[in-house]
Design a protein around this motif. Structure first.
Motif, PDB file in Angstrom:
ATOM      1  N   LYS A  71       0.836  -1.210   0.000  1.00 30.49           N
ATOM      2  CA  LYS A  71       0.000   0.000   0.000  1.00 30.49           C
ATOM      3  C   LYS A  71       0.869   1.257   0.000  1.00 30.49           C
ATOM      4  O   LYS A  71       0.589   2.215  -0.713  1.00 30.49           O
ATOM      5  CB  LYS A  71      -0.929   0.007   1.210  1.00 30.49           C
ATOM      6  N   ILE A  72       1.908   1.255   0.805  1.00 27.82           N
ATOM      7  CA  ILE A  72       2.816   2.409   0.869  1.00 27.82           C
ATOM      8  C   ILE A  72       3.468   2.637  -0.485  1.00 27.82           C
ATOM      9  O   ILE A  72       3.520   3.759  -0.989  1.00 27.82           O
ATOM     10  CB  ILE A  72       3.878   2.205   1.967  1.00 27.82           C
ATOM     11  N   ILE A  73       3.968   1.571  -1.093  1.00 24.14           N
ATOM     12  CA  ILE A  73       4.641   1.684  -2.388  1.00 24.14           C
ATOM     13  C   ILE A  73       3.656   2.168  -3.445  1.00 24.14           C
ATOM     14  O   ILE A  73       3.988   3.028  -4.260  1.00 24.14           O
ATOM     15  CB  ILE A  73       5.274   0.326  -2.798  1.00 24.14           C
ATOM     16  N   SER A  74       2.443   1.653  -3.432  1.00 22.99           N
ATOM     17  CA  SER A  74       1.423   2.070  -4.376  1.00 22.99           C
ATOM     18  C   SER A  74       1.104   3.563  -4.220  1.00 22.99           C
ATOM     19  O   SER A  74       0.995   4.294  -5.204  1.00 22.99           O
ATOM     20  CB  SER A  74       0.158   1.241  -4.180  1.00 22.99           C
ATOM     21  N   ASN A  75       0.977   4.019  -2.980  1.00 27.60           N
ATOM     22  CA  ASN A  75       0.700   5.424  -2.715  1.00 27.60           C
ATOM     23  C   ASN A  75       1.866   6.304  -3.168  1.00 27.60           C
ATOM     24  O   ASN A  75       1.660   7.397  -3.698  1.00 27.60           O
ATOM     25  CB  ASN A  75       0.405   5.655  -1.239  1.00 27.60           C
ATOM     26  N   GLN A  76       3.087   5.850  -2.956  1.00 26.33           N
ATOM     27  CA  GLN A  76       4.256   6.603  -3.386  1.00 26.33           C
ATOM     28  C   GLN A  76       4.307   6.707  -4.916  1.00 26.33           C
ATOM     29  O   GLN A  76       4.643   7.758  -5.448  1.00 26.33           O
ATOM     30  CB  GLN A  76       5.542   5.963  -2.856  1.00 26.33           C
ATOM     31  N   ASN A  77       3.955   5.621  -5.594  1.00 27.39           N
ATOM     32  CA  ASN A  77       3.951   5.620  -7.056  1.00 27.39           C
ATOM     33  C   ASN A  77       2.880   6.542  -7.611  1.00 27.39           C
ATOM     34  O   ASN A  77       3.069   7.155  -8.670  1.00 27.39           O
ATOM     35  CB  ASN A  77       3.757   4.208  -7.601  1.00 27.39           C
ATOM     36  N   GLN A  78       1.764   6.664  -6.913  1.00 26.45           N
ATOM     37  CA  GLN A  78       0.688   7.550  -7.365  1.00 26.45           C
ATOM     38  C   GLN A  78       1.105   9.014  -7.253  1.00 26.45           C
ATOM     39  O   GLN A  78       0.634   9.855  -8.002  1.00 26.45           O
ATOM     40  CB  GLN A  78      -0.581   7.319  -6.563  1.00 26.45           C
ATOM     41  N   LEU A  79       1.993   9.296  -6.331  1.00 31.18           N
ATOM     42  CA  LEU A  79       2.453  10.672  -6.141  1.00 31.18           C
ATOM     43  C   LEU A  79       3.461  11.102  -7.206  1.00 31.18           C
ATOM     44  O   LEU A  79       3.702  12.275  -7.410  1.00 31.18           O
ATOM     45  CB  LEU A  79       3.077  10.843  -4.755  1.00 31.18           C
ATOM     46  N   LEU A  80       4.052  10.125  -7.898  1.00 28.37           N
ATOM     47  CA  LEU A  80       5.074  10.442  -8.901  1.00 28.37           C
ATOM     48  C   LEU A  80       4.472  10.882 -10.198  1.00 28.37           C
ATOM     49  O   LEU A  80       3.539  10.775 -10.711  1.00 28.37           O
ATOM     50  CB  LEU A  80       5.981   9.228  -9.136  1.00 28.37           C
TER      51      LEU A  80
END
Length: 80
Positions: A71-80
Motif C-alpha cells: 500500500k505504501i509503495i502504491s501510494n508513493q507511485n501515485q504521487l510520482l
C-alpha cells in the motif's frame, strides 16, 4: 486475559526470531518495512482482544507487513 498474554509472548518471540529479521531484509526499502512492522505490533498490543482468534500469528504478521508495505509503495507511485 490468558490469550492476551499469549499473543504478547508470541509477538515478542517472533520479533526476536531470525525469521522476522530475514523477512524484513527481503524488502528493498527496509526502513518502510520496519515502520510497517512497528505499527502492526503496536496495533496488536493495543487491540489484543481483536486478535485472540488468530491461530497462525506469524503468517498474519508476515502477510500484514507485505500488504501494508505494498500500500505504501502504491501510494508513493501515485504521487510520482
Amino acid at each position: 486475559m490468558q490469550n492476551e498474554i499469549s499473543i504478547r509472548v508470541r509477538l515478542i518471540e517472533l520479533y526476536k526470531s531470525n525469521e522476522l529479521k530475514t523477512y524484513i531484509n527481503k524488502f528493498s526499502n527496509k526502513t518502510d518495512a520496519e515502520d510497517v512492522m512497528q505499527d502492526l505490533f503496536i496495533n496488536l498490543f493495543e487491540n489484543e482482544s481483536k486478535f485472540e482468534n488468530v491461530i497462525d500469528l506469524k503468517n498474519y504478521v508476515f502477510k500484514s507487513i507485505k500488504n501494508n508495505l505494498q500500500k505504501i509503495i502504491s501510494n508513493q507511485n501515485q504521487l510520482l
